[in-house]
Design an enzyme around this catalytic site. Structure first.
Site, mmCIF file in Angstrom:
data_model
loop_
_atom_site.group_PDB
_atom_site.id
_atom_site.type_symbol
_atom_site.label_atom_id
_atom_site.label_comp_id
_atom_site.label_asym_id
_atom_site.label_seq_id
_atom_site.Cartn_x
_atom_site.Cartn_y
_atom_site.Cartn_z
ATOM 1 N N HIS A 72 0.936 -0.995 0.168
ATOM 2 C CA HIS A 72 -0.179 -0.183 -0.165
ATOM 3 C C HIS A 72 0.920 1.084 -0.203
ATOM 4 O O HIS A 72 1.713 1.420 0.366
ATOM 5 C CB HIS A 72 -1.262 -0.157 1.081
ATOM 6 C CG HIS A 72 -2.165 -0.960 1.038
ATOM 7 N ND1 HIS A 72 -3.559 -0.473 1.773
ATOM 8 C CD2 HIS A 72 -1.804 -2.288 0.183
ATOM 9 C CE1 HIS A 72 -4.401 -1.155 1.313
ATOM 10 N NE2 HIS A 72 -3.954 -2.488 0.137
ATOM 11 N N TYR A 200 -9.063 5.665 8.055
ATOM 12 C CA TYR A 200 -9.229 5.611 9.622
ATOM 13 C C TYR A 200 -9.901 7.032 9.816
ATOM 14 O O TYR A 200 -9.563 8.450 8.845
ATOM 15 C CB TYR A 200 -7.550 6.922 9.377
ATOM 16 C CG TYR A 200 -6.617 5.600 10.045
ATOM 17 C CD1 TYR A 200 -6.256 4.733 10.913
ATOM 18 C CD2 TYR A 200 -5.350 4.976 9.169
ATOM 19 C CE1 TYR A 200 -5.110 3.751 11.726
ATOM 20 C CE2 TYR A 200 -4.752 4.007 8.854
ATOM 21 C CZ TYR A 200 -4.522 3.107 10.085
ATOM 22 O OH TYR A 200 -3.830 2.339 10.213
ATOM 23 N N PRO A 292 -3.730 0.312 18.831
ATOM 24 C CA PRO A 292 -3.608 0.944 17.917
ATOM 25 C C PRO A 292 -3.129 1.504 16.130
ATOM 26 O O PRO A 292 -3.172 1.438 15.402
ATOM 27 C CB PRO A 292 -4.548 -1.172 17.330
ATOM 28 C CG PRO A 292 -5.567 -0.330 18.768
ATOM 29 C CD PRO A 292 -4.657 -0.154 19.942
ATOM 30 N N LYS A 296 1.942 0.114 14.348
ATOM 31 C CA LYS A 296 2.912 0.328 15.513
ATOM 32 C C LYS A 296 3.704 -0.997 16.224
ATOM 33 O O LYS A 296 5.051 -1.122 16.620
ATOM 34 C CB LYS A 296 3.639 1.640 16.644
ATOM 35 C CG LYS A 296 3.632 2.674 15.637
ATOM 36 C CD LYS A 296 4.213 2.371 14.088
ATOM 37 C CE LYS A 296 5.037 3.567 12.738
ATOM 38 N NZ LYS A 296 3.818 2.085 12.011
ATOM 39 N N TYR A 384 4.752 6.731 9.765
ATOM 40 C CA TYR A 384 3.827 5.521 9.475
ATOM 41 C C TYR A 384 4.011 3.942 9.184
ATOM 42 O O TYR A 384 4.282 2.655 8.868
ATOM 43 C CB TYR A 384 2.538 6.324 8.388
ATOM 44 C CG TYR A 384 1.379 4.774 8.657
ATOM 45 C CD1 TYR A 384 0.038 5.360 9.441
ATOM 46 C CD2 TYR A 384 1.394 4.186 7.360
ATOM 47 C CE1 TYR A 384 -0.909 4.042 9.568
ATOM 48 C CE2 TYR A 384 0.576 2.753 8.025
ATOM 49 C CZ TYR A 384 -0.739 2.663 8.099
ATOM 50 O OH TYR A 384 -1.694 1.941 8.632
HETATM 51 P P1 RFL Z 1 2.130 -11.734 22.349
HETATM 52 O O1 RFL Z 1 1.840 -11.659 20.578
HETATM 53 O O2 RFL Z 1 1.244 -11.467 23.050
HETATM 54 O O3 RFL Z 1 3.449 -12.369 22.223
HETATM 55 C C1 RFL Z 1 3.415 -13.268 23.496
HETATM 56 C C2 RFL Z 1 3.261 -14.753 23.251
HETATM 57 O O4 RFL Z 1 3.676 -15.147 24.756
HETATM 58 C C3 RFL Z 1 3.103 -16.384 25.649
HETATM 59 N N1 RFL Z 1 2.829 -16.071 26.822
HETATM 60 C C4 RFL Z 1 3.968 -17.411 27.354
HETATM 61 N N2 RFL Z 1 4.317 -18.524 26.940
HETATM 62 C C5 RFL Z 1 4.980 -18.322 28.653
HETATM 63 N N3 RFL Z 1 4.652 -18.197 29.217
HETATM 64 C C6 RFL Z 1 4.138 -17.388 29.927
HETATM 65 N N4 RFL Z 1 3.802 -17.417 31.106
HETATM 66 C C7 RFL Z 1 3.354 -16.690 28.884
HETATM 67 N N5 RFL Z 1 3.032 -15.429 28.836
HETATM 68 C C8 RFL Z 1 2.587 -15.096 27.786
HETATM 69 C C9 RFL Z 1 1.452 -15.434 24.952
HETATM 70 O O5 RFL Z 1 0.501 -17.185 24.834
HETATM 71 C C10 RFL Z 1 1.303 -15.789 22.984
HETATM 72 O O6 RFL Z 1 1.527 -16.478 22.423
HETATM 73 O O7 RFL Z 1 3.450 -11.023 22.210
HETATM 74 P P2 RFL Z 1 4.504 -10.321 20.614
HETATM 75 O O8 RFL Z 1 5.253 -11.446 20.117
HETATM 76 O O9 RFL Z 1 5.310 -9.565 21.385
HETATM 77 O O10 RFL Z 1 4.029 -9.788 19.058
HETATM 78 C C11 RFL Z 1 3.922 -8.420 19.394
HETATM 79 C C12 RFL Z 1 2.205 -8.597 18.483
HETATM 80 O O11 RFL Z 1 1.114 -9.522 18.793
HETATM 81 C C13 RFL Z 1 1.331 -6.910 19.539
HETATM 82 O O12 RFL Z 1 2.180 -5.716 19.161
HETATM 83 C C14 RFL Z 1 0.295 -6.234 18.184
HETATM 84 O O13 RFL Z 1 -0.629 -7.246 17.573
HETATM 85 C C15 RFL Z 1 -0.086 -5.257 17.826
HETATM 86 N N6 RFL Z 1 -0.968 -4.729 16.838
HETATM 87 C C16 RFL Z 1 -0.850 -4.010 16.104
HETATM 88 N N7 RFL Z 1 0.661 -4.067 15.470
HETATM 89 C C17 RFL Z 1 1.053 -3.305 14.846
HETATM 90 O O14 RFL Z 1 2.332 -3.714 14.141
HETATM 91 N N8 RFL Z 1 0.704 -3.157 13.600
HETATM 92 C C18 RFL Z 1 -1.255 -3.286 13.118
HETATM 93 O O15 RFL Z 1 -1.619 -2.965 12.723
HETATM 94 C C19 RFL Z 1 -1.518 -4.290 14.431
HETATM 95 N N9 RFL Z 1 -2.787 -3.772 15.207
HETATM 96 C C20 RFL Z 1 -2.597 -4.804 17.481
HETATM 97 C C21 RFL Z 1 -3.253 -4.063 16.002
HETATM 98 C C22 RFL Z 1 -2.810 -5.843 18.382
HETATM 99 C C23 RFL Z 1 -4.253 -5.513 18.121
HETATM 100 N N10 RFL Z 1 -5.111 -6.193 19.413
HETATM 101 C C24 RFL Z 1 -5.505 -7.456 20.013
HETATM 102 C C25 RFL Z 1 -4.105 -6.196 20.762
HETATM 103 C C26 RFL Z 1 -4.347 -4.793 16.172
HETATM 104 C C27 RFL Z 1 -5.210 -5.286 17.012
HETATM 105 C C28 RFL Z 1 -6.789 -5.558 17.551
HETATM 106 C C1 PHB Z 2 -5.330 -4.445 10.925
HETATM 107 O O1 PHB Z 2 -6.204 -4.345 9.825
HETATM 108 O O2 PHB Z 2 -5.890 -4.780 11.725
HETATM 109 C C2 PHB Z 2 -4.587 -2.626 11.599
HETATM 110 C C3 PHB Z 2 -4.493 -1.434 10.527
HETATM 111 C C4 PHB Z 2 -3.955 -0.615 10.222
HETATM 112 C C5 PHB Z 2 -4.454 -0.302 12.121
HETATM 113 C C6 PHB Z 2 -4.430 -1.187 13.489
HETATM 114 C C7 PHB Z 2 -5.199 -3.111 12.643
HETATM 115 O O3 PHB Z 2 -3.757 0.220 12.111
#
Ligand code: RFL
Ligand code: PHB
Length: 389
Positions: A72, A200, A292, A296, A384
């Site tokens: 994109h 957005y 989110p 980032k 971004y």
């Molecule tokens: P995670 O993904 O939370 O993984 C951690 C893992 O550790 C396990 N765990 C354990 N394992 C062993 N012993 C323990 N005591 C443990 N405790 C926990 C868990 O089960 C899990 O599998 O962390 P990690 O790997 O640092 O990854 C981070 C990302 O997941 C997170 O930053 C992103 O998802 C945030 N996020 C977004 N980030 C972006 O860069 N671009 C996006 O578009 C974006 N959109 C989002 C998002 C997060 C969202 N939510 C649900 C919070 C959209 C949403 C809705």
């Molecule tokens: C997503 O597609 O899940 C998404 C995209 C952009 C964001 C957050 C989440 O800023």
């Protein structure tokens, strides 16, 4: 058991670190609390910076992403019925990749499994010992049995609710936090995206985001109350509310359908310092959380992995501890910039319960300045698409 790097957490941070280390012959063991199906069932990030794309290439895991992901080179921002586009390629010469975190994690699991990577699922009672001493080790239980891993280093990749951060003593650790007074209700639906780029939307009814995974899989979010539960929202109510928050032209063409996933995420800004204590290193959500809005979270986790992987490599290949010693400082410098951007973009796009008329005017002025000023657009676009590592 013995390994060089014990990795706690099999999310994207832990798996990417493990696979990158493997490419340099540095062995690791990943400990994951949940099952693989559970980890791969979580719907999260969708927008990847070039830095993460390059790391996936270096890890040898980028083929499916290049085949199925979408580049994109712009995104849209709307307020009321006004809408403008940020042209990332013109403003920065760069672009982002739309490819789900679920797919990134799946590709990493597949690669680790193919190359015989050690991953233990459903582990409990993970505890870190002697992280600041000469004999770091991790203990845990699996299938009722107590196990121990002796290692050179421990990578805490266990997300916000993990145990790694707590292993750093309180007198050493400092935490910074801002909790936002609303959440995001997200749905995934097997419908064509309303637009070929992300929208957005700032509306008087609250924020909305139109995102996607592919030509027939859409991801939409609306700002909601923290007291809401996904069950309070029927699909029809969600679509109705989304339509009221995006410009009319898009609302009129929105294709709706049943939600195949529906969940609410709270919004938080959080940083813990330092990100290293002795031989323990924190990576990703274990050390920091962003709202989110700026996409980032995963991308900042990836930059931590980049710094840690290169530090460990330098240690094993050249005997230098310089990268290890500077890990926390380097990672945090970039983390705080991502925090600032995510906080600023979130503040500009959401309705806050205590917002005054003045605050609302400031939001609109901020949006109109961004719409009309090239330098402001450039600053936004550079953040971004991702600041350099
Ligand atoms: P995670 O993904 O939370 O993984 C951690 C893992 O550790 C396990 N765990 C354990 N394992 C062993 N012993 C323990 N005591 C443990 N405790 C926990 C868990 O089960 C899990 O599998 O962390 P990690 O790997 O640092 O990854 C981070 C990302 O997941 C997170 O930053 C992103 O998802 C945030 N996020 C977004 N980030 C972006 O860069 N671009 C996006 O578009 C974006 N959109 C989002 C998002 C997060 C969202 N939510 C649900 C919070 C959209 C949403 C809705
Ligand atoms: C997503 O597609 O899940 C998404 C995209 C952009 C964001 C957050 C989440 O800023």
């Amino acid at each position: 058991m013995k390994t060089k790097v014990a990795i706690i957490g099999g999310g994207p941070s832990g798996m990417l670190l493990s696979q990158l280390l493997h490419t340099r012959g540095i062995d690791s063991i990943v400990l994951e609390r949940k099952t693989k199906d559970y980890v791969l069932g979580r719907i999260r990030a969708g927008v990847l910076e070039q830095g993460l794309v390059k790391l996936m290439e270096e890890a040898g895991c980028a083929d499916r992403m290049h085949a199925e992901g979408f580049t994109h080179d712009g995104a849209l921002i709307s307020y009321g019925d006004e809408m403008f586009r940020l042209d990332f390629s013109e403003l920065t010469g760069n672009f982002v990749m739309v490819y789900g975190q679920t797919e990134v994690t799946r590709d990493l699991y597949e690669a680790r499994e193919k190359t015989g990577g050690a991953i233990e699922f459903e582990v409990n009672d993970v505890a870190i010992h002697d992280a600041n001493g000469a004999a770091p080790h991790v203990t845990y239980t699996t299938q009722g049995k107590k196990r121990r891993i002796d290692c050179d280093f421990i990578a805490g990749c266990d997300g916000f609710h993990g145990v790694s951060r707590q292993a750093i003593p309180l007198e050493v650790r400092r935490e910074y936090e801002k909790v936002y007074p609303f959440g995001w209700l997200g749905i995934l639906s097997e419908t064509p995206p309303v637009n070929n780029e992300l929208i957005y939307a700032n509306s008087e009814r609250g924020f909305a985001l139109c995102s996607m995974r592919n030509e027939n899989l859409s991801r939409y979010y609306i700002q909601c109350s923290l007291s809401d539960s996904p069950d309070d929202w029927t699909d029809a109510a969600f679509w109705e509310e989304l339509k009221r928050r995006i410009p009319k032209a898009q609302a009129d063409t929105l294709v709706t359908g049943p939600a195949i996933e529906k969940s609410i995420a709270p919004l938080r800004s959080f940083v813990t310092e330092p990100m290293r204590w002795g031989r323990l290193f924190l990576c990703g959500d274990a050390a920091h959380i962003v709202p989110p809005t700026g996409a980032k979270g995963l991308n900042t986790a990836a930059s931590d992995v980049h710094y840690l992987y290169n530090a460990l490599r330098d240690c094993y290949e050249n005997g230098s501890e310089a990268g290890i010693d500077s890990y926390s400082e380097k990672a945090l410098k970039r983390v705080w910039k991502a925090e600032r951007f995510s906080w600023w973009f979130s503040s500009m796009m959401h309705r806050f319960p205590d917002q005054s008329e003045f605050d609302l005017k400031m939001q609109i002025a901020d949006l109109e300045f961004l719409r009309s000023n090239k330098a402001a657009q450039q600053a936004m676009a550079e953040n971004y698409v991702g600041l350099p590592y």
